[in-house]
Design an enzyme around this catalytic site. Sequence first.
Site, PDB file in Angstrom:
ATOM      1  N   SER A  33       5.025  -2.849   4.619  1.00  0.00           N
ATOM      2  CA  SER A  33       4.259  -4.085   4.712  1.00  0.00           C
ATOM      3  C   SER A  33       4.685  -5.036   3.604  1.00  0.00           C
ATOM      4  O   SER A  33       5.754  -4.859   3.008  1.00  0.00           O
ATOM      5  CB  SER A  33       2.760  -3.781   4.643  1.00  0.00           C
ATOM      6  N   ASN A  34       3.894  -6.053   3.321  1.00  0.00           N
ATOM      7  CA  ASN A  34       4.188  -7.004   2.247  1.00  0.00           C
ATOM      8  C   ASN A  34       2.874  -7.466   1.620  1.00  0.00           C
ATOM      9  O   ASN A  34       1.801  -7.078   2.071  1.00  0.00           O
ATOM     10  CB  ASN A  34       5.017  -8.181   2.787  1.00  0.00           C
ATOM     11  N   HIS A  35       2.985  -8.310   0.589  1.00  0.00           N
ATOM     12  CA  HIS A  35       1.807  -8.688  -0.195  1.00  0.00           C
ATOM     13  C   HIS A  35       1.050  -9.907   0.328  1.00  0.00           C
ATOM     14  O   HIS A  35       0.203 -10.427  -0.388  1.00  0.00           O
ATOM     15  CB  HIS A  35       2.213  -8.944  -1.651  1.00  0.00           C
TER      16      HIS A  35
END
Length: 227
Positions: A33-35
């Site tokens: 995923s990412n932030h």
Amino acid sequence: EALFHLNRTLVGRRVAVTAGPTREALDPVRFLSNHSSGKMGFALAAAAQRAGAEVTLIAGPVNLPTPEGVRRVDVVSALEMRDAAERAADHCDIFIAAAAVADYRPQAVAQQKIKKKADRGEETLALVKNPDIVAGIAARTDSRPFTVGFAAETEKVIEHAQDKLTRKNLDMIIANDVSAADSGFNSDRNTVTIIDSSGCETLPPTLKTELADQLIAMIAARAPAQE
Ligand code: CTP
Ligand code: CA
């Protein structure tokens, strides 16, 4: 209160917004995923609702309350987000892609938790490209909404954003230099450039709390009026 009513520029229009990250499963307990916080997309959905639109917010996994009066569809993966976005786009006038979609997903999802191998100090992960959600919607010939994308860049901001506008056949792209001092993650303000076929316009550094209303006003002014 008076201004609130004067700014109802999207009455009778249907808007869909994607927001937040996606999660790409690797096994039952792991994902890529990412932030992305989802804040920009949620703020745009709220601003569109304030402007009088009927809003569908397609949200990846984020920790944010649903804006008042907004219909929210929760999704996890890019493929789920694509399906929800395609459904929403079938009956919307404006599509805004604010999500940070994972560009790739693991080629295979293990049915059981992947075990660490005692004899291997290195491991590689096979990935496959996810569909480009906003490009798929902008490529439509039938029921194609006015389509808006975002481009968060760290270099050659206008060039990269302009390239995305053309390549994805978007009507408008909002470019953001995430490495600039008066922009990005640790600032209260954001400096964005709006690009469309007629050129580009850089807004002065704007409080993030006000940016969504300004962007919605610009989108409302550019999206073709209803017949
Ligand atoms: N986007 C999308 N589906 C994807 C990837 C991106 O809808 N699979 C949308 C984003 O929501 C954003 C725009 O495309 O509105 C640009 O996203 P970005 O990640 O900047 O563009 P990419 O084409 O993925 O290029 P890169 O990550 O290589 O810069
Ligand atoms: Ca990307």
